[in-house]
Design a protein around this motif. Structure first.
Motif, mmCIF file in Angstrom:
data_model
loop_
_atom_site.group_PDB
_atom_site.id
_atom_site.type_symbol
_atom_site.label_atom_id
_atom_site.label_comp_id
_atom_site.label_asym_id
_atom_site.label_seq_id
_atom_site.Cartn_x
_atom_site.Cartn_y
_atom_site.Cartn_z
ATOM 1 N N TYR A 184 0.679 -1.081 -0.035
ATOM 2 C CA TYR A 184 0.245 0.001 -0.212
ATOM 3 C C TYR A 184 1.072 1.327 0.048
ATOM 4 C CZ TYR A 184 -3.376 3.440 1.511
ATOM 5 O OH TYR A 184 -4.250 4.383 1.695
ATOM 6 N N ASP A 185 1.928 1.353 0.716
ATOM 7 C CA ASP A 185 2.918 2.428 0.846
ATOM 8 C C ASP A 185 4.138 2.003 0.995
ATOM 9 O OD1 ASP A 185 4.275 4.732 1.776
ATOM 10 O OD2 ASP A 185 2.218 5.320 2.724
ATOM 11 N N ALA A 186 5.164 2.559 0.452
ATOM 12 C CA ALA A 186 6.655 2.382 0.496
ATOM 13 C C ALA A 186 7.155 2.345 1.713
ATOM 14 C CB ALA A 186 7.395 3.279 -0.600
ATOM 15 N N THR A 187 6.475 3.281 2.732
ATOM 16 C CA THR A 187 6.876 3.159 4.003
ATOM 17 C C THR A 187 6.681 1.846 4.769
ATOM 18 O OG1 THR A 187 6.061 5.419 4.217
ATOM 19 C CG2 THR A 187 6.688 4.506 6.222
ATOM 20 N N TYR A 188 5.743 1.129 4.625
ATOM 21 C CA TYR A 188 5.512 -0.310 5.145
ATOM 22 C C TYR A 188 6.594 -1.165 4.668
ATOM 23 C CZ TYR A 188 0.751 1.672 6.286
ATOM 24 O OH TYR A 188 -0.356 2.141 6.682
ATOM 25 N N GLY A 239 9.194 -3.109 7.080
ATOM 26 C CA GLY A 239 9.241 -4.339 6.794
ATOM 27 C C GLY A 239 10.767 -5.040 6.694
ATOM 28 N N LEU A 240 11.360 -4.187 5.619
ATOM 29 C CA LEU A 240 12.644 -4.656 5.446
ATOM 30 C C LEU A 240 13.793 -4.492 6.555
ATOM 31 C CD1 LEU A 240 13.355 -3.413 1.547
ATOM 32 C CD2 LEU A 240 13.515 -5.784 2.542
ATOM 33 N N ALA A 266 11.460 -10.557 -2.681
ATOM 34 C CA ALA A 266 10.369 -11.243 -2.475
ATOM 35 C C ALA A 266 9.460 -10.461 -1.384
ATOM 36 C CB ALA A 266 11.011 -12.405 -1.408
ATOM 37 N N LEU A 267 9.922 -9.606 -0.571
ATOM 38 C CA LEU A 267 8.813 -9.022 0.574
ATOM 39 C C LEU A 267 7.901 -8.126 -0.415
ATOM 40 C CD1 LEU A 267 8.426 -8.694 3.619
ATOM 41 C CD2 LEU A 267 9.972 -6.708 3.492
ATOM 42 N N THR A 268 8.534 -7.004 -1.058
ATOM 43 C CA THR A 268 7.501 -6.459 -1.637
ATOM 44 C C THR A 268 7.593 -6.156 -3.212
ATOM 45 O OG1 THR A 268 9.142 -4.423 -1.841
ATOM 46 C CG2 THR A 268 7.801 -4.619 0.154
ATOM 47 N N GLU A 326 8.277 2.015 -5.923
ATOM 48 C CA GLU A 326 8.805 2.860 -4.632
ATOM 49 C C GLU A 326 9.500 2.225 -3.686
ATOM 50 O OE1 GLU A 326 5.782 5.509 -3.261
ATOM 51 O OE2 GLU A 326 4.762 5.523 -5.240
ATOM 52 N N SER A 327 9.431 0.998 -3.241
ATOM 53 C CA SER A 327 10.381 0.201 -2.335
ATOM 54 C C SER A 327 11.459 -0.450 -2.966
ATOM 55 C CB SER A 327 9.195 -0.498 -1.401
ATOM 56 O OG SER A 327 8.986 -1.602 -2.041
ATOM 57 N N SER A 328 11.886 -0.113 -4.210
ATOM 58 C CA SER A 328 12.897 -0.975 -4.873
ATOM 59 C C SER A 328 14.298 -0.288 -4.249
ATOM 60 C CB SER A 328 13.144 -0.669 -6.174
ATOM 61 O OG SER A 328 12.095 -1.413 -6.874
#
Lengths: 281, 276
Positions: A138-142, A146-147, A221-223, A230-232
């Motif tokens: 939903y959001d790169a912050t998560y 998470g990482l 795997a996570l996102t 955005e979370s790359s």
């Protein structure tokens, strides 16, 4: 031995050197060359000068965003992993019951591969976020936090083991003398223990630094970089640039060269710091 | 007295943390026994009579990803690569340390240099190279692991070789050893502790490696990490039950190996970290 051994080069060195040539030397040199070309297969490369680098750093907003994401992630995980691992190591060198079992348990996640780790934490983090009606994409912050959690779970045990080895090398008299001289526990930690484990701190800092900076499997795997890209992190962004669309392979290779230069710079700093320490001691 | 009270407190704290560390794996474990539609919607609930799926997820997962062939490929590639890496880099390191000239030191520094190069730098060109040379099979990929793993292994062995007193080798030479017998009878046995370090570090890397096998042999021969990632599939078609079961089955061999060789693994990792 040297002279008679010399003739044995084909037996001792050649097999590994050939594999090294095939898997590293040629791909590395060819990779540098390809970063200055436009290509879709190795055969159709045409020289384009620095244009891939210009694209990577200006037109393609993904690279700089991934770089920033990677830097933030690296800073947060280096600090959190090392602080927590050091506290664990302090507690586990006090001789409390079950010390060996605790070490075994804390170290274990380190052996599990990044892809599997990514899916384990995806399940758990999505399970928590479910209460808020969203998921990790939903959001790169998560994805970011998470990482960080994943990285801590994986690396704390490893760093803890190195800190424990460092702490056990300190002669106990040093702390006892400091205590007799009237130093409190915090003062002993600050002025006796920490300086004496500074080489472990250097090792652990750079191990977490390079591991976090080069992270790929866990991120993938996570996102998978979601939402969007955005979370790359850098390694994933390079992978996506290569294999995401035909025609951007040259830009991908240029990004890879830049990535290599940053990692090499980190390694050089590490080398200088550890050299300097050897001289000091 | 104060110290004992503090230690009791720390003991309780460590117990709580140990549970937190194991919990993620336990959660995956009990979810692997739930029907696939009860997993994502309530991952923290234990299986009940209604949601219990027996070993159905395991059967589905094993079939979908070809678990046993993936396990076989992973095992073959890891064991072969680690064995050859240990042997060949010990031989190379000994040669490079004992034969000192411009070429050997250039080669040594090229090996050391390769340690700092991230995989992404050679990802594309290496897989093209594998393509060109027909290395896209479980035997060929071993060559790539040898080449890409050579740097760290040669570096670690070289450090240990330097600590072997040259007098031992001179004595063996007087006794009539040629370099090959000397290496296997004298040098390699002395390098045993470092061989364990090199083996542990490379085994952990190769067993868990995803990108290299995916790019080079992924379409025809799936290793375990590639097979697990493959379950992800397209959106919507993902079988959560099978995924959980396969996560459990991928972790199981690692835990078994860890239980058997814990001492060597931890020692190897520490020695490797201090050197690297």
């Amino acid at each position: 031995m040297g002279r008679s051994l010399k003739r044995w080069f084909p037996v001792f060195v050649l097999p590994l050197s050939l594999a090294f040539l095939i898997a590293f030397v040629i791909p590395f040199l060819f990779g540098i060359y390809l970063s200055f070309t436009r290509f879709t297969t190795v055969g159709d490369a045409s020289f384009v000068g620095l244009s891939n680098y210009v694209t990577a750093l200006t037109k393609d907003e993904n690279f700089l965003r991934a770089l920033w994401f990677t830097v933030k992630f690296t800073v947060v995980s280096v600090i959190s992993v090392n602080v927590i691992a050091f506290l664990f190591a302090l507690i586990l060198t006090r001789g409390i019951r079950g010390t060996n079992l605790f070490r075994t348990v804390f170290f274990m996640p380190n052996l599990i591969g990044g892809i599997v780790l990514g899916y384990i934490w995806q399940l758990i983090i999505n399970g928590v976020l479910l209460r808020f009606g969203v998921d990790i994409t939903y959001d790169a912050t998560y994805g970011f936090w998470g990482l960080v959690v994943l990285m801590n779970w994986q690396m704390i045990g490893y760093m803890m083991i190195i800190y424990i080895a460092g702490l056990q090398n300190i002669p106990p008299e040093m702390q006892e003398v400091a205590a007799i001289d009237g130093a409190g526990p915090l003062q002993i930690l600050r002025h006796v223990t920490l300086p004496l484990v500074s080489s472990s701190i250097t090792i652990c800092t750079f191990l977490t630094l390079t591991n976090s900076f080069k992270l790929f499997d866990q991120n993938y795997a996570l996102t998978g970089g979601a939402p969007g890209r955005e979370s790359s992190m850098l390694a994933l962004d390079i992978f996506d640039t290569f294999y995401g669309a035909v025609g951007s392979e040259g830009v991908g290779q240029a990004k890879a060269v830049l990535f290599f230069l940053i990692v090499a710079a980190i390694a050089l700093v590490q080398l200088r710091i550890s050299r300097k320490r050897e001289v000091d001691v | 007295m104060k110290r004992r009270a503090a230690n009791l407190l720390f003991f309780i704290l460590m117990c709580v943390l140990a549970v937190i560390f194991v919990l993620p794996i336990l959660i995956v474990l009990f979810n692997s026994f739930k029907g696939q539609f009860f997993i994502a919607s309530a991952p923290f609930r234990l299986p009940t009579v209604d949601t219990f799926a027996g070993i159905r997820n395991y059967v589905a997962g094993i079939e979908k990803i070809g678990f046993f062939s993936a396990l076989g490929y992973s095992f073959f590639i890891t064991v072969t690569s680690v064995f050859l890496l240990v042997l060949l880099s010990a031989m190379t390191a000994w040669f490079l340390v004992r034969v000192k000239n411009r070429y050997t030191s250039a080669l040594y520094y090229t090996f050391v240099f390769s340690m700092i190069v991230p995989f992404q730098m050679v990802m594309y060109t290496m897989s093209r190279m594998a393509n060109l040379l027909g290395l896209e099979n479980p035997v060929g990929i071993v060559v790539l692991y040898l080449g890409f793993g050579a740097g760290l292994s040669v570096f670690l062995f070289s450090g240990f070789v330097r600590s072997i007193p040259i007098a031992i080798e001179e004595a063996a030479q007087i006794d009539g050893c040629n370099p090959l017998t000397m290496f296997f009878r004298v040098i390699f046995p002395l390098l045993r502790p470092s061989a364990i370090t090199v083996a542990v570090l490379n085994a952990m890397w190769i067993w868990n490696d995803y990108l290299l096998p995916y790019l080079v042999i992924g379409t025809r021969y799936k290793t375990l990490p590639v097979a697990v990632q493959y379950l992800q599939g397209g959106y919507g078609s993902r079988d959560m039950g099978a995924l959980m079961a396969m996560l459990v089955l991928s972790i199981l061999p690692i835990i078994l190996f860890y239980a058997l060789a814990q001492k060597y693994i931890i020692r190897g990792v520490v020695a490797g970290a201090v050197k690297g």
